[in-house]
Design an enzyme around this catalytic site. Structure first.
Site, PDB file in Angstrom:
ATOM      1  CG  ASP A 308      -4.135  -9.645   1.061  1.00 41.10           C
ATOM      2  OD1 ASP A 308      -3.583 -10.208   2.018  1.00 41.10           O
ATOM      3  OD2 ASP A 308      -4.292  -8.413   1.001  1.00 41.10           O
ATOM      4  CG  HIS A 310      -7.316  -8.045  -2.805  1.00 46.75           C
ATOM      5  ND1 HIS A 310      -8.179  -7.106  -2.279  1.00 46.75           N
ATOM      6  CD2 HIS A 310      -6.147  -7.908  -2.137  1.00 46.75           C
ATOM      7  CE1 HIS A 310      -7.547  -6.419  -1.337  1.00 46.75           C
ATOM      8  NE2 HIS A 310      -6.322  -6.889  -1.212  1.00 46.75           N
ATOM      9  CG  ASP A 337      -7.395  -7.196   2.341  1.00 46.99           C
ATOM     10  OD1 ASP A 337      -8.181  -6.816   3.232  1.00 46.99           O
ATOM     11  OD2 ASP A 337      -6.446  -6.486   1.942  1.00 46.99           O
ATOM     12  CG  ASP A 340     -12.939  -3.989  -1.843  1.00 46.58           C
ATOM     13  OD1 ASP A 340     -14.042  -3.911  -2.413  1.00 46.58           O
ATOM     14  OD2 ASP A 340     -12.710  -3.487  -0.722  1.00 46.58           O
ATOM     15  CG  ASN A 369      -6.825  -3.310   4.567  1.00 41.26           C
ATOM     16  OD1 ASN A 369      -6.323  -4.413   4.360  1.00 41.26           O
ATOM     17  ND2 ASN A 369      -6.752  -2.333   3.685  1.00 41.26           N
ATOM     18  CG  HIS A 418      -5.232  -8.363   6.675  1.00 44.25           C
ATOM     19  ND1 HIS A 418      -5.236  -9.146   5.546  1.00 44.25           N
ATOM     20  CD2 HIS A 418      -5.158  -7.074   6.230  1.00 44.25           C
ATOM     21  CE1 HIS A 418      -5.186  -8.378   4.466  1.00 44.25           C
ATOM     22  NE2 HIS A 418      -5.127  -7.124   4.859  1.00 44.25           N
ATOM     23  NE  ARG A 466      -0.362  -1.278   3.991  1.00 41.66           N
ATOM     24  CZ  ARG A 466      -0.634  -2.057   2.949  1.00 41.66           C
ATOM     25  NH1 ARG A 466      -1.568  -1.699   2.093  1.00 41.66           N
ATOM     26  NH2 ARG A 466       0.019  -3.188   2.756  1.00 41.66           N
ATOM     27  CG  HIS A 493      -1.923  -5.239   4.953  1.00 41.31           C
ATOM     28  ND1 HIS A 493      -3.114  -4.762   4.452  1.00 41.31           N
ATOM     29  CD2 HIS A 493      -1.361  -4.191   5.614  1.00 41.31           C
ATOM     30  CE1 HIS A 493      -3.263  -3.489   4.810  1.00 41.31           C
ATOM     31  NE2 HIS A 493      -2.211  -3.125   5.503  1.00 41.31           N
TER      32      HIS A 493
END
Length: 564
Positions: A308, A310, A337, A340, A369, A418, A466, A493
């Site tokens: 990730d 991000h 990812d 975000d 995701n 992922h 989650r 993740h």
């Protein structure tokens, strides 16, 4: 039978442990805080505060399913404990379950009617639910939706006459229908008088997006916005005064990518004309790929897998400084990812996409995701794209994300995905190749589990912390590898203190490449280098680098920023 003295001693001990947990939480040591709250709960499981505090720690680790379970236990113990409803509502919001969150914040308001903070959050949640109901009311069936990308030809952008003020009777009718739908929805939430006011004050915001899906395109170039038909041309001329990176013709070159990255480091924007070209060319490349991509690394060559990112653009640049720029001789896989949370997500995705256009074999991209509408709407990418580019790009990115592959296999031995593995045994690579990925992620099934699942230390399978996907043990990992003649699972993740974690007797590695995640976790980042023919993983860790003073989640939804 315990005496009163021993009971009192136990209560005191639980309180001491809770205080230690609170200190760990304040130090952003959320896993340690969870362990300590768990110890306090084991001593005194009837204290609602312990459950609610542990719920908050789970929320910080994005373990929203566990947070909801703990907060629900808190309100079961004490139905008047407002923080229990508050914690659960926050977790529901983070999962995009606005209607469930609304019920909890309404309960908080009933318990604490004079709490201004509760009132503010309830109001924001009501807005989110109202928007959701409106979007549902005017949503276009999937079968009737049109490709945003196919309505754009970047080769002709800027060559039109600028005539973009046409409004057909269909648009007028659509606007009227939208107005009626909005009034009806708002009446359900705030009553008939406010409904009319709200409808006409917000109609243009929603009308733009939904008419896009009906085959109409919208453009806003800083002047007066207007509707365009498919046959019309977006008039986005590259102004003479523009000094940023330029693409000459159809070919994205390394010089262009370097110039673009330098501009991004100086917080300069890429012209929309070239942003269109990068995203549309990437779409063409991704469309041709299968859902599971096989990668071959020749002997004496290497390959790098990153987790990730991000939206942490400056840490992405640091990866390239440490390990070299992507090229045919220095290929990468970024394992989902990309966007975000971090507030430079647009810079990250345009950089990765530009390298993909420059040389498709130099960089491979997997869906995470967070490459989805629901996540982007909440966690900042949608707001960032709208702020830096336009509404049009919001829809375009959402469409292109659906073309990202779901998994990769390197040299027939390393499975890279992922999230993780599956709720049933017997899943073969051929099953993954057969997934129809060209959609928003579903809430169950192979595609959902690929994007959302996490490993667990215990054997077997368990519920997801989650609230989506599942947790799977080492026995599940080993059976999957054996069934598919593989040696290793690499996934991302999850934030890890060292940037990586080796689990399941060395058969699974988690790699996470966003150091000091969200400017608060204090973790390292990592990437993995494999060298053929042995393909033994060599893990490289790194620390966060400085970035401009733009906070994470700067473009996220208002209600989510309240809880960050």
């Amino acid at each position: 039978m315990p005496t009163m003295a021993t009971e009192k001693s136990s209560v005191s001990l639980a309180e001491e442990i809770k205080i230690q947990a609170n200190e760990a939480f304040k130090a952003n040591k959320f896993s340690q805080a969870i362990d300590l709250y768990t110890q306090a709960i084991e001593i005194n499981g009837e204290n609602a505060v312990y459950w609610a505090n542990r719920a908050l720690a789970h929320t910080k680790l994005e373990e929203y399913g566990s947070a909801i379970q703990d907060a629900s236990k808190a309100v079961e113990i004490d139905p008047k404990y407002s923080k229990g409803y508050y914690r659960r509502g926050a977790a529901y919001l983070a999962m995009g379950k606005f209607k469930d969150a609304l019920k909890d914040f309404q309960q908080v308001k009933r318990i604490s009617p004079n709490d201004p903070d509760a009132s503010k959050k309830l109001k924001e949640c009501e807005k989110a639910v109202m928007k959701l109901k409106f979007e549902e009311a005017i949503s276009v069936p999937t079968s009737e939706q049109h490709s945003v990308a196919e309505s754009i030809d970047y080769r002709t952008i800027g060559t039109g006459t600028g005539s973009s003020s046409y409004h057909s009777p269909q648009v007028t009718a659509a606007a009227a229908a939208v107005a009626v739908a909005l009034v009806a929805v708002v009446m359900l939430v705030v009553g008939p008088i406010a409904a009319t006011v709200v409808a006409f004050s917000t109609i243009t915001t929603f009308l733009v997006v939904k008419l896009n899906n009906s085959g109409w395109t919208w453009w806003e170039d800083g002047s007066t916005p207007a509707f365009l038909t498919k046959s019309q041309v977006l008039n986005i001329d590259v102004e003479p005064q523009y000094t940023g990176a330029r693409i000459e013709g159809d070919v994205v070159t390394l010089d262009f990518v370097k110039k673009m990255m330098d501009d991004f480091k100086n917080q300069k924007c890429l012209h929309k004309r070239y942003a269109f070209q990068i995203v549309l060319q990437t779409r063409e490349i991704l469309m041709a790929l299968p859902s599971l991509v096989d990668i071959n690394v020749p002997n004496e060559k290497h390959f790098t897998v990153c987790g990730d990112v991000h939206g942490q653009f400056f840490d992405l640049i640091n990866i390239f400084e440490l390990n070299g720029l992507p090229s045919d001789e220095n290929p990468y896989l970024f394992n989902g990812d990309f966007v975000d949370r971090g507030s430079f997500s647009l810079e990250v995705i345009l950089t990765l996409f530009a390298f993909k256009c420059m040389s498709p074999s130099a960089i491979h991209l997997a869906r995470g995701n967070h490459e989805s509408k629901s996540m982007n709407k909440i966690y900042g990418f949608e707001g960032e794209v709208r702020s830096k580019l336009s509404d049009k790009f919001v829809e375009l990115f959402a469409e292109v994300f659906c073309y990202l592959p779901l998994a990769h296999v390197i040299n027939h031995k390393i499975f890279v995905v992922h999230g993780g593995l599956f709720s049933t045994d017997g899943v073969k690579l051929s099953d993954i190749r057969a997934i129809d990925r060209f959609c928003e992620p579903p809430e169950e099934g192979l595609m959902c589990e690929i994007l959302w699942s996490d490993p667990q230390p215990n054997p077997g399978r368990g519920p997801s912390k989650r609230g989506v996907g599942l947790s799977f043990g080492g026995d599940v990992t080993k059976r999957f590898l054996k069934d598919n003649n593989l040696d290793l699972v690499v996934r991302s993740h999850e934030v890890k203190d060292e940037g990586y974690e080796i689990e399941h007797d060395g058969k699974l590695i988690t790699v996470f490449s966003a150091p000091n995640y969200c400017d608060q976790m204090g973790n390292k980042g990592a990437f993995i280098r494999f060298e053929a023919p042995t393909m033994e993983p060599k893990i490289v860790t790194f620390s966060a680098v400085p970035h401009p003073d733009v906070k994470p989640m700067a473009y996220a939804s208002n209600f989510l920023r309240m809880f960050s």
